[in-house]
Design a protein around this motif. Structure first.
Motif, short mmCIF file in Angstrom:
data_model
loop_
_atom_site.label_atom_id
_atom_site.label_comp_id
_atom_site.label_asym_id
_atom_site.label_seq_id
_atom_site.Cartn_x
_atom_site.Cartn_y
_atom_site.Cartn_z
N ALA B 127 9.47 22.25 -8.03
CA ALA B 127 9.83 21.97 -9.40
C ALA B 127 11.28 21.55 -9.53
N VAL B 128 12.13 22.07 -8.68
CA VAL B 128 13.55 21.77 -8.80
C VAL B 128 13.83 20.35 -8.36
N ALA B 130 11.97 17.80 -8.57
CA ALA B 130 11.54 16.85 -9.60
C ALA B 130 12.61 16.67 -10.66
N ARG B 131 13.42 17.72 -10.86
CA ARG B 131 14.41 17.63 -11.93
C ARG B 131 15.67 16.91 -11.50
N THR B 133 16.08 13.97 -10.19
CA THR B 133 16.13 12.52 -10.39
C THR B 133 15.25 12.09 -11.54
N VAL B 273 18.58 16.04 -16.41
CA VAL B 273 18.41 15.85 -17.85
C VAL B 273 17.63 17.02 -18.43
#
Lengths: 442, 284
Positions: B127-128, B130-131, B133, B273
């Motif tokens: 999950a990290v 994915a965050r 980029t 983001v």
């Protein structure tokens, strides 16, 4: 003529022992006892209307182009889920009526549960031997909240998608496991198309089964323990005085059901609710203003509005600010409600069989005051969710409104609690002494 | 104790009840006809709601005035019952209550523990990662939601344009807001020279509070307000939060103008983001 019919049915049923036992069941009467029934009947109406809607709703995120009867959206791209909701609203016979009745019923369902919860709390009906039933009831409340959220979010419109996004962010804010859990539950970094079928199965199958099961348990315990009653002439701890199930209570309760159904159908036909065609189909980046969740979730929104931005950093890890008014407040609310029998149940009052006579709120000034204060707290949060709408109406920026609510959420609950305490004490002092309850027979 | 109301009153009440049921039936028939003829929501509500209401009135009237009314009394404790019911009647004191509470606590706690273990073992999605980029990168062209590229000279002051990376208009994490402000009024932090050519600046559209699209632009005061919970960001100062629940500035997308005058990204967002999360610093 009607009476003769009723008499005949009574004698007919009375010959069967099980039926006779049921017929002779006694129900104490008080207007506030109708709140629980109203919740039950709302649930029944939800299931009935829900079945009709499920025949037409398509829980699919697949993108399609709309060519249906609602002109402004013709040619627009949307998910099958959203399109099937448009079709339900504009092309299915009585579709919009049933959709709106279903949504209004959900709002009334939660309101009735909350009203019923407050009645039980303020009259002490959660005390021994009803603690288990209290906890079953609290579970029903949170299940209802979850079911409503799933139901309006699976339609894939812009407004409910924002709600899903907030749910995702709130889940991710949980320390250690949050990021991972949000990714798994919501299908990615943001709530993805996979959410639609998941929400659907939760809303249509899993939650209703849990709700029905717990409602069954709730009613079973009620039947076994028999309803509580207010003290009065002839009413003791070891009896139940009231109206017999048949014939009078049956007519009364059926009357309540039809009256509630009438109200919901009138609302569903005449008062627009959740007009998803105005919100538009979900698309990345789409947004609008004046975004509010359904009323029973607004307290959470209000907390998110009022809480100032305070992140917590621990050894290179972050607990984002929304954790506190988000998951932590929700968890605290849940724990607090489950703990009521342990906090407010008084040991000194324990009678061997438990209590079955209700108290009036004025007899427990502290409980009444605390309840009033807590209600004021969640009430201010609920209203604060509409801060932006209020700011617009008043012609100010959002800052003064938010500051006003921040002051209010801290000042109003203790003030309301104090007023409630004083009122309870004053009422208690001025009442005429009531007939003493007769002590238990042994 | 049984009340015996006046016989004539009962008869009249019975007539009233039957009349109400009859009227309800008529309204229901009307509802049926309306549906058959195509339907109309408000009329459907009035006819069906009216039918139900008339029946409700009839039932309540019958309860109060027609059916024999007896106040009844029954014993609370008629004797022992078979086991699960006896236990429930006592409020599940011995094991039911603890079991129920245990279940309510154990299920979420168990889920959390399982989640923690799975995550630590690296099972399931990263999950990290994915965050870290979005779909933006050096040279990626700036387009509107409908896919048309944006030229630098098309961006006028006072307006806000929602933009996406070319070819990724379905990527929710990549949404951004584009503005043109007076270049001499822009006060960006050091190290960001050249990221806002001619005063054209872009920030992530995902609110750093809980991820709603930040859609309200107050051009006169150069502020961005999020419609969800009122988080307010200063457009001239790298979208730093100046009021409300957001704690982090909206990440800035570095921009450049290409030879043909189209706007392109000079790189991805420098930090994750959207809302904060546990591993935020590690993902930056």
């Amino acid at each position: 003529m009607l009476r003769r019919l009723v008499h005949r049915l009574t004698r007919y049923g009375g010959d069967v022992p099980v039926v006779r036992g049921a017929i002779e069941k006694v129900f104490p009467e008080h207007w506030s006892f109708l709140l629980g029934e109203a919740a039950l009947y709302s649930f029944a109406i939800l299931v009935g209307t829900g079945i009709y809607l499920a025949l037409f709703f398509s829980p699919s995120p697949e993108l399609v182009v709309y060519e249906g009867s609602y002109e402004p959206l013709r040619g627009a791209e949307m998910s099958r889920a959203y399109r099937s909701t448009l079709e339900l609203s504009f092309d299915v016979r009585a579709g919009l009526l049933v959709r709106q009745v279903h949504h209004w019923a959900a709002l009334v369902f939660v309101a009735a549960i909350v009203g019923h919860l407050l009645r039980v709390l303020l009259t002490g009906a959660f005390r021994r031997p009803r603690e288990l039933n209290w906890m079953v009831g609290v579970s029903l409340l949170f299940l209802a909240l979850a079911t409503g959220y799933a139901g309006y979010s699976m339609l894939d419109d812009v407004l409910s998608h924002v709600g899903l996004q907030i749910g995702h962010a709130a889940t991710s804010s949980v320390p250690v496991v949050g990021t991972w859990m949000a990714h798994v539950m919501f299908g990615g970094e943001q709530p993805g198309g996979e959410m639609i079928p998941r929400l659907y199965w939760a809303h249509v199958l899993v939650f209703p089964l849990l709700l029905a099961g717990l409602v069954g348990l709730h009613m079973t315990i009620l039947l076994l323990q028999k309803h509580t009653q207010f003290p009065g002439p002839g009413k003791r701890h070891d009896n139940v005085v009231g109206t017999r199930l048949w014939p009078r209570y049956t007519f009364e309760t059926l009357g309540l059901f039809f009256a509630l159904a009438a109200l919901l159908v009138l609302l569903g036909g005449l008062v627009q609710i959740n007009p998803i065609w105005l919100y538009g189909p979900q698309a990345p980046g789409a947004a609008s203003s004046g975004l509010q969740p359904d009323w029973y979730w607004a307290w959470l929104t209000g907390g998110l509005v009022l809480m100032p931005g305070w992140d917590l950093t621990l050894f290179g890890y972050t607990v984002p600010g929304q954790f506190f008014p988000g998951p932590l407040l929700v968890a605290a609310t849940i724990v607090l409600l489950y703990a009521v029998p342990y906090i407010a149940g008084s040991r000194a009052d324990d009678l061997p069989g438990g209590r079955h006579l209700l108290e009036r709120p004025r007899e427990r000034p502290v409980l009444t005051a605390v309840t009033a204060g807590v209600v004021a707290f969640y009430g201010v949060l609920t209203v604060a969710a509409s801060s932006d709408v209020l700011a617009l109406r008043l012609g100010t920026g959002i800052e003064p409104v938010v500051w006003a609510f921040r002051a209010l959420v801290l000042a109003l609950p203790p003030a309301v609690g104090l007023v409630a305490y004083r009122a309870a004490r004053r009422l208690e002092r001025t009442r005429a002494p009531r007939l003493l309850d007769m002590p238990l027979r042994d | 104790m049984s009340r015996r109301p006046d016989e004539r009153r009962v008869a009249r009440a019975t007539v009233a009840v039957l009349a109400l049921f009859g009227a309800g039936g008529l309204a229901l028939a009307g509802f049926g006809v309306l549906l058959w003829r195509g339907g109309q929501t408000q009329l459907e509500g009035i006819l069906l709601g009216g039918a139900l209401g008339l029946v409700a009135l009839g039932l309540v009237l019958a309860a109060k005035l027609v059916v024999p009314s007896e106040e009844g009394e029954e014993e609370r404790d008629p004797g022992p019952l078979p086991q699960p019911f006896e236990e429930l009647r006592h409020g599940g004191e011995r094991f039911g209550r603890k079991a129920f509470l245990g279940l309510v606590v154990a299920v979420p706690l168990g889920a959390g523990v399982v989640a923690g273990v799975l995550r630590l073992l690296g099972i399931g999605p990263d999950a990290v990662e994915a965050r870290r980029t979005t779909a933006w990168g050096p040279g990626v062209r700036v387009v509107r939601p409908n896919g048309t590229p944006v030229r630098a000279d098309e961006v006028s002051p006072g307006g806000m344009v929602t933009i996406f990376p070319e070819g990724a208009t379905d990527r929710e994490d990549s949404q951004a807001n584009l503005f043109r402000v007076a270049a001499d009024r822009l006060r960006l932090p050091p190290g960001r020279e050249g990221t806002a050519p001619g005063g054209i600046v872009a920030y992530s559209r995902l609110c750093t509070h809980v991820g709603c699209p930040v859609a309200l632009y107050q051009a006169e005061v150069e502020r961005l307000v999020c419609p969800c919970h009122g988080a307010t960001f200063d457009v001239l100062e790298a979208a730093r939060p100046i009021f409300g629940p957001a704690t982090r500035a909206l990440p800035q997308l570095p921009l450049e103008v290409d030879d043909e005058g189209f706007l392109r990204a000079a790189g991805d967002f420098p930090e994750p983001v959207g809302p904060g999360f546990w591993e935020l610093e590690r993902a930056s």
